[in-house]
Design a protein around this motif. Structure first.
Motif, mmCIF file in Angstrom:
data_model
loop_
_atom_site.group_PDB
_atom_site.id
_atom_site.type_symbol
_atom_site.label_atom_id
_atom_site.label_comp_id
_atom_site.label_asym_id
_atom_site.label_seq_id
_atom_site.Cartn_x
_atom_site.Cartn_y
_atom_site.Cartn_z
ATOM 1 N N GLU A 1 16.798 -68.100 -51.130
ATOM 2 C CA GLU A 1 15.700 -67.469 -51.857
ATOM 3 C C GLU A 1 16.033 -67.232 -53.328
ATOM 4 O OE1 GLU A 1 14.060 -64.057 -49.965
ATOM 5 O OE2 GLU A 1 13.688 -65.090 -48.051
ATOM 6 N N ARG A 2 17.311 -67.018 -53.638
ATOM 7 C CA ARG A 2 17.673 -66.769 -55.043
ATOM 8 C C ARG A 2 17.420 -67.991 -55.924
ATOM 9 N NH1 ARG A 2 22.705 -68.474 -57.015
ATOM 10 N NH2 ARG A 2 23.940 -69.668 -55.530
ATOM 11 N N ASN A 3 17.283 -69.169 -55.313
ATOM 12 C CA ASN A 3 17.058 -70.396 -56.077
ATOM 13 C C ASN A 3 15.610 -70.892 -56.033
ATOM 14 O OD1 ASN A 3 19.692 -70.881 -57.098
ATOM 15 N ND2 ASN A 3 20.351 -71.560 -55.070
ATOM 16 N N HIS A 4 14.717 -70.105 -55.449
ATOM 17 C CA HIS A 4 13.337 -70.568 -55.325
ATOM 18 C C HIS A 4 12.639 -70.708 -56.683
ATOM 19 C CE1 HIS A 4 12.566 -69.758 -50.756
ATOM 20 N NE2 HIS A 4 13.659 -70.472 -50.983
ATOM 21 N N ASP A 5 12.824 -69.743 -57.562
ATOM 22 C CA ASP A 5 12.199 -69.860 -58.886
ATOM 23 C C ASP A 5 12.757 -71.059 -59.645
ATOM 24 O OD1 ASP A 5 10.562 -67.686 -58.473
ATOM 25 O OD2 ASP A 5 11.865 -66.266 -59.533
ATOM 26 N N GLU B 1 8.284 -77.293 -54.353
ATOM 27 C CA GLU B 1 7.801 -76.155 -53.570
ATOM 28 C C GLU B 1 8.956 -75.715 -52.677
ATOM 29 O OE1 GLU B 1 3.913 -77.065 -51.708
ATOM 30 O OE2 GLU B 1 3.950 -78.843 -52.998
ATOM 31 N N PRO B 2 9.502 -74.517 -52.897
ATOM 32 C CA PRO B 2 10.715 -74.110 -52.171
ATOM 33 C C PRO B 2 10.433 -73.564 -50.778
ATOM 34 C CG PRO B 2 10.103 -72.421 -53.747
ATOM 35 C CD PRO B 2 9.130 -73.557 -53.944
ATOM 36 N N VAL B 3 11.366 -73.830 -49.864
ATOM 37 C CA VAL B 3 11.385 -73.203 -48.550
ATOM 38 C C VAL B 3 12.827 -72.772 -48.272
ATOM 39 C CG1 VAL B 3 9.422 -74.439 -47.556
ATOM 40 C CG2 VAL B 3 11.720 -75.424 -47.384
ATOM 41 N N THR B 4 12.965 -71.685 -47.526
ATOM 42 C CA THR B 4 14.295 -71.189 -47.178
ATOM 43 C C THR B 4 14.871 -72.024 -46.039
ATOM 44 O OG1 THR B 4 13.619 -68.970 -47.822
ATOM 45 C CG2 THR B 4 15.624 -69.163 -46.501
ATOM 46 N N TYR B 5 16.138 -72.421 -46.165
ATOM 47 C CA TYR B 5 16.769 -73.198 -45.104
ATOM 48 C C TYR B 5 17.148 -72.285 -43.941
ATOM 49 C CZ TYR B 5 20.972 -71.557 -47.580
ATOM 50 O OH TYR B 5 21.916 -70.782 -48.195
ATOM 51 N N GLY B 6 17.588 -72.875 -42.836
ATOM 52 C CA GLY B 6 18.013 -72.083 -41.682
ATOM 53 C C GLY B 6 17.050 -72.192 -40.526
#
Length: 306
Positions: free
Chosen positions: A179-183, A191-196
């Motif tokens: 999430e810290r790298n989404h911006d 378009e970012p999504v969180t891995y995991g």
């Protein structure tokens, strides 16, 4: 010349700043005065002996394949460049020994292209291996304008360049990152999504019909997750999963490619490709650069200034 070298397989603590003879310049090569050298995970993996089964390594070993610098001497029949040309390249030869962590490197002309004017020395040094890896992986899956591509580890050194190349191609990019790298990914056009756990469901929230292509720059089951989302299971390529081909996808090991480097330079000079450099350290601090690389939390690239 000064160089960072290892006398045998080892780790960061075994690196030494030493004086070595200037490289000989064979036909078809040029001598490059190094301004900056890129650091990649393969550098310390090679030095640790992990690639010994597939690659010949000779000692003393100067690590490093990425370079940006100025042509200082031209070998026989190396007509592609002249003294004073600013170049960058992925200087991988038939065996590993005389790498780019040095003041000088002899580079085959097939491994070089003219440095993009839009990039600094440090940025240019961070581009070749990561940029070519992303470029060749995108070509392997046949990505075209208008398609949606899922890029795993999109904020890393390879992933951040892959995002930009895909965006320049006209593709829609969904990229995994913390999430810290989404911006950061949004700034690159993804378009970012969180891995995991639950990644497939989060991607479907953005692309209910799935994706046309996927690029795996992290491993950790990314090929398997991608194939749950792909419309055609073979349109996934990985640089980390050696079983990708057996799973019906593609495994990619980057190759030196002057034309590919020229394509990256053209994108940079057109304002479509930047090279995020998180750490630029002097050559004498190579050990610390390796420790940062091994920590696996770098956004963008690590480079050495020479």
């Amino acid at each position: 010349m000064k160089a960072i070298a290892l006398e045998s397989y080892g780790a960061a603590d075994d690196l030494r700043l030493v004086e070595l003879p200037d490289p000989k310049v064979a036909p078809g090569e040029v001598l490059v005065r190094v301004k900056a050298a890129g650091v990649n995970p393969v550098d310390w993996k090679l030095a640790a002996g992990y690639l010994d089964p597939i690659m010949e390594v000779r000692f003393p070993l100067i690590s490093g394949w990425d370079v940006a610098g100025v042509v200082e001497r031209v070998g026989l029949d190396a007509t592609e460049f002249a003294v004073g040309d600013e170049v960058f390249g992925y200087v991988r030869k038939d065996w590993a020994q005389n790498g780019t962590y040095a003041e000088l490197v002899a580079a085959p002309v097939r491994t070089l292209a003219r440095k993009p004017a839009a990039l600094s020395w440090e940025e240019a040094a961070g581009a070749p291996l990561a940029g070519l890896t992303a470029y060749q992986t995108i070509k392997r899956v046949g990505l075209v304008k208008g398609e949606t591509v899922l890029i795993h580890a999109a904020a890393g050194g390879v992933g951040s360049l892959g995002v930009q190349i895909a965006v320049a191609l006209g593709a829609r990019v969904i990229g995994t990152a913390s999430e810290r790298n989404h911006d950061f990914l949004r700034e690159l056009g993804a378009e970012p999504v969180t891995y995991g756990d639950g990644l497939a469901d989060r991607v479907r929230d953005l692309a209910p019909d799935g994706v046309e292509a996927a690029l795996d720059f992290i491993g950790e089951g990314a090929v398997d997750v991608s194939q749950q989302l792909l419309r055609e299971r073979d349109r996934v390529a990985s640089i980390t999963d050696g079983a990708a081909t057996a799973k019906g996808g593609h495994y990619v090991w980057v190759r030196p490619d002057a034309d590919g480097l020229a394509a990256l330079a053209a994108l940079a000079d057109a304002g479509q490709l930047t090279v995020p450099v998180e750490h630029a350290l002097p050559l004498a601090e190579t050990a610390e650069a390796w420790r940062l690389s091994q920590a696996g939390r770098t956004r963008g690239k690590i480079v050495l200034t020479v």
